[in-house]
Design a protein around this motif. Structure first.
Motif, PDB file in Angstrom:
ATOM      1  N   LEU A   1     -12.266 -13.123   3.483  1.00  0.00           N
ATOM      2  CA  LEU A   1     -11.904 -13.479   4.862  1.00  0.00           C
ATOM      3  C   LEU A   1     -10.396 -13.542   5.095  1.00  0.00           C
ATOM      4  N   LEU A   2      -9.636 -12.691   4.401  1.00  0.00           N
ATOM      5  CA  LEU A   2      -8.195 -12.638   4.645  1.00  0.00           C
ATOM      6  C   LEU A   2      -7.915 -12.069   6.030  1.00  0.00           C
ATOM      7  N   PRO A   3      -6.969 -12.667   6.776  1.00  0.00           N
ATOM      8  CA  PRO A   3      -6.621 -12.111   8.099  1.00  0.00           C
ATOM      9  C   PRO A   3      -5.772 -10.861   7.931  1.00  0.00           C
ATOM     10  N   PRO A   4      -5.577 -10.102   9.010  1.00  0.00           N
ATOM     11  CA  PRO A   4      -4.718  -8.908   8.932  1.00  0.00           C
ATOM     12  C   PRO A   4      -3.327  -9.255   8.417  1.00  0.00           C
ATOM     13  N   SER A   5      -2.819  -8.402   7.525  1.00  0.00           N
ATOM     14  CA  SER A   5      -1.513  -8.629   6.920  1.00  0.00           C
ATOM     15  C   SER A   5      -0.924  -7.282   6.526  1.00  0.00           C
ATOM     16  N   ALA A   6       0.266  -7.317   5.934  1.00  0.00           N
ATOM     17  CA  ALA A   6       0.911  -6.080   5.496  1.00  0.00           C
ATOM     18  C   ALA A   6       0.121  -5.406   4.384  1.00  0.00           C
ATOM     19  N   GLU A   7      -0.556  -6.198   3.565  1.00  0.00           N
ATOM     20  CA  GLU A   7      -1.341  -5.636   2.460  1.00  0.00           C
ATOM     21  C   GLU A   7      -2.705  -5.142   2.933  1.00  0.00           C
ATOM     22  N   HIS A   8      -3.303  -5.901   3.856  1.00  0.00           N
ATOM     23  CA  HIS A   8      -4.601  -5.522   4.414  1.00  0.00           C
ATOM     24  C   HIS A   8      -4.449  -5.483   5.936  1.00  0.00           C
ATOM     25  N   TRP A   9      -4.163  -4.302   6.480  1.00  0.00           N
ATOM     26  CA  TRP A   9      -3.820  -4.178   7.890  1.00  0.00           C
ATOM     27  C   TRP A   9      -4.924  -4.690   8.808  1.00  0.00           C
ATOM     28  N   PHE A  10      -6.170  -4.470   8.439  1.00  0.00           N
ATOM     29  CA  PHE A  10      -7.298  -4.908   9.255  1.00  0.00           C
ATOM     30  C   PHE A  10      -7.961  -6.160   8.687  1.00  0.00           C
ATOM     31  N   GLY A  11      -7.352  -6.789   7.690  1.00  0.00           N
ATOM     32  CA  GLY A  11      -7.936  -7.968   7.083  1.00  0.00           C
ATOM     33  C   GLY A  11      -9.012  -7.612   6.071  1.00  0.00           C
ATOM     34  N   ALA A  12      -9.755  -8.634   5.630  1.00  0.00           N
ATOM     35  CA  ALA A  12     -10.836  -8.458   4.659  1.00  0.00           C
ATOM     36  C   ALA A  12     -12.082  -9.165   5.166  1.00  0.00           C
ATOM     37  N   ASP A  13     -13.249  -8.732   4.696  1.00  0.00           N
ATOM     38  CA  ASP A  13     -14.507  -9.306   5.166  1.00  0.00           C
ATOM     39  C   ASP A  13     -14.963 -10.467   4.289  1.00  0.00           C
ATOM     40  N   LYS A  14     -16.191 -10.897   4.458  1.00  0.00           N
ATOM     41  CA  LYS A  14     -16.699 -12.071   3.747  1.00  0.00           C
ATOM     42  C   LYS A  14     -16.821 -11.854   2.250  1.00  0.00           C
ATOM     43  N   LEU A  15     -16.798 -10.602   1.815  1.00  0.00           N
ATOM     44  CA  LEU A  15     -16.861 -10.305   0.381  1.00  0.00           C
ATOM     45  C   LEU A  15     -15.512  -9.839  -0.158  1.00  0.00           C
ATOM     46  N   GLY A  16     -14.475 -10.000   0.636  1.00  0.00           N
ATOM     47  CA  GLY A  16     -13.130  -9.653   0.196  1.00  0.00           C
ATOM     48  C   GLY A  16     -12.813  -8.176   0.232  1.00  0.00           C
ATOM     49  N   ARG A  17     -13.618  -7.379   0.904  1.00  0.00           N
ATOM     50  CA  ARG A  17     -13.393  -5.940   0.960  1.00  0.00           C
ATOM     51  C   ARG A  17     -12.438  -5.595   2.095  1.00  0.00           C
ATOM     52  N   ASP A  18     -11.537  -4.657   1.835  1.00  0.00           N
ATOM     53  CA  ASP A  18     -10.548  -4.241   2.825  1.00  0.00           C
ATOM     54  C   ASP A  18     -11.244  -3.550   4.001  1.00  0.00           C
ATOM     55  N   ILE A  19     -11.054  -4.097   5.197  1.00  0.00           N
ATOM     56  CA  ILE A  19     -11.765  -3.578   6.369  1.00  0.00           C
ATOM     57  C   ILE A  19     -11.226  -2.216   6.779  1.00  0.00           C
ATOM     58  N   LEU A  20      -9.925  -1.992   6.653  1.00  0.00           N
ATOM     59  CA  LEU A  20      -9.368  -0.683   6.979  1.00  0.00           C
ATOM     60  C   LEU A  20     -10.016   0.403   6.116  1.00  0.00           C
ATOM     61  N   SER A  21     -10.162   0.135   4.847  1.00  0.00           N
ATOM     62  CA  SER A  21     -10.794   1.107   3.943  1.00  0.00           C
ATOM     63  C   SER A  21     -12.243   1.349   4.343  1.00  0.00           C
ATOM     64  N   ARG A  22     -12.939   0.298   4.731  1.00  0.00           N
ATOM     65  CA  ARG A  22     -14.340   0.453   5.107  1.00  0.00           C
ATOM     66  C   ARG A  22     -14.480   1.151   6.460  1.00  0.00           C
ATOM     67  N   VAL A  23     -13.527   0.946   7.367  1.00  0.00           N
ATOM     68  CA  VAL A  23     -13.548   1.686   8.636  1.00  0.00           C
ATOM     69  C   VAL A  23     -13.320   3.178   8.373  1.00  0.00           C
ATOM     70  N   ILE A  24     -12.371   3.484   7.492  1.00  0.00           N
ATOM     71  CA  ILE A  24     -12.091   4.884   7.154  1.00  0.00           C
ATOM     72  C   ILE A  24     -13.281   5.510   6.445  1.00  0.00           C
ATOM     73  N   MET A  25     -13.842   4.803   5.462  1.00  0.00           N
ATOM     74  CA  MET A  25     -14.988   5.347   4.730  1.00  0.00           C
ATOM     75  C   MET A  25     -16.226   5.438   5.623  1.00  0.00           C
ATOM     76  N   GLY A  26     -16.309   4.524   6.588  1.00  0.00           N
ATOM     77  CA  GLY A  26     -17.450   4.527   7.500  1.00  0.00           C
ATOM     78  C   GLY A  26     -17.394   5.622   8.532  1.00  0.00           C
ATOM     79  N   SER A  27     -16.247   6.303   8.659  1.00  0.00           N
ATOM     80  CA  SER A  27     -16.152   7.402   9.612  1.00  0.00           C
ATOM     81  C   SER A  27     -17.014   8.584   9.191  1.00  0.00           C
ATOM     82  N   ARG A  28     -17.304   8.697   7.902  1.00  0.00           N
ATOM     83  CA  ARG A  28     -18.120   9.834   7.443  1.00  0.00           C
ATOM     84  C   ARG A  28     -19.546   9.766   7.986  1.00  0.00           C
TER      85      ARG A  28
END
Length: 295
Positions: free
Chosen positions: A67-94
């Motif tokens: 549950l990290l908020p958006p930051s320089a390291e994680h632009w879109f923050g992290a979810d309840k399992l600590g996964r980077d949301i930006l990465s999951r948005v990009i991977m979810g585009s497929r």
């Protein structure tokens, strides 16, 4: 005296392509929507190379980042399992883009030939095909897809199949309507007089002339199918965890929306932007390929 069928030549096809491109380049909304679609398609194809944390994008957990908020390291923050949301948005585009393109393509390949066959042959065959089509169209497409997906079971492939089954009738009606007009044209009558088989007439002379209205409908439908795929994933009928999916991410973040707003907001924005882009592009294509030319 042999009569040459009146079909679009290569030069006219090139002129049409140049006209479409010029209209898109002149219209700011069309140009922006096209750029957005191209960028998201590029992101879908090269998602693993673009994502900053591809392993987390695929579902690997990182407990220290919960549950990290958006930051320089994680632009879109992290979810309840600590996964980077930006990465999951990009991977979810497929699955969000490539699967809907496949759904619309298969729906066209099923519906357009059936519609052309019904319109050209007429009689009892037309009645059978169109009554079956009306049966499917009697139900809202998303509601029918939900019922079919529930019956088939959960999974991305089953959700895609459910959408194909519920979407093909729209292209059957479009192709039939165009075919009813085209089969009275001189080039079709000339082909019949020369003894050309019905199959060749349908697939070589009629179906190519239905491309314009079907292309417009398919472009708009891509946005609708993306939204439908996200809706099925939101309900648990589409992509299953831990695979990335925009609709599934919105579903996961709905319980945290008041405090950890970023979990559901960013995938929701991705859905909104892509659907809007396809709708704007579809409106432009509708203006270019004026349906009045088929009357």
């Amino acid at each position: 005296m042999a009569v040459t069928p009146i079909l679009p030549t290569e030069s006219s096809s090139k002129r049409t392509a140049r006209h479409v491109l010029s209209v898109i380049l002149r219209d700011p909304l069309s140009f922006i929507s096209t750029v957005i679609i191209v960028l998201f398609m590029f992101m879908a194809i090269f998602s693993y190379q673009i994502a900053p944390y591809p392993e987390e994008g695929e579902g690997k957990t990182h407990a220290s980042n919960t549950l990290l908020p958006p930051s320089a390291e994680h632009w879109f923050g992290a979810d309840k399992l600590g996964r980077d949301i930006l990465s999951r948005v990009i991977m979810g585009s497929r699955p969000a883009l490539i699967i809907p393109i496949g759904v619309v393509l298969f729906a066209v390949l099923i519906g357009a030939p059936l519609g052309a066959l019904a319109g050209y042959k007429g009689g009892w065959l037309d009645e059978v095909i169109m009554r079956i089509t009306d049966l499917f169209l009697a139900f809202p497409s998303l509601l029918l897809a939900m019922a079919i997906a529930s019956a088939l079971g959960r999974g991305l492939d089953k959700a895609a199949l459910a959408l194909i089954i519920s979407w093909w009738p729209w292209y059957t009606r479009i192709a039939r309507g165009v075919t009813l007009s085209l089969k009275e044209r001189y080039f079709v009558e000339a082909a019949q007089a020369m003894g050309v088989s019905d199959t060749v007439i349908i697939f070589r002379h009629i179906l190519p002339n239905t491309i314009s209205p079907i292309l417009v409908q398919a472009t708009v439908d891509l946005g609708t199918v993306i939204l439908a795929m996200g809706g099925l994933a939101f309900l648990g009928l589409g992509t299953q965890p831990p695979s990335p999916d925009w609709g599934l991410m919105v579903s996961d973040g709905r319980t945290y929306i008041l405090d950890q707003w970023w979990i559901a907001t960013f995938p929701g924005i991705a859905i909104f932007v892509v659907v809007l882009a396809f709708n704007l592009l579809g409106d432009t294509l509708r203006d270019i390929f004026d349906p009045r030319q088929y009357k």
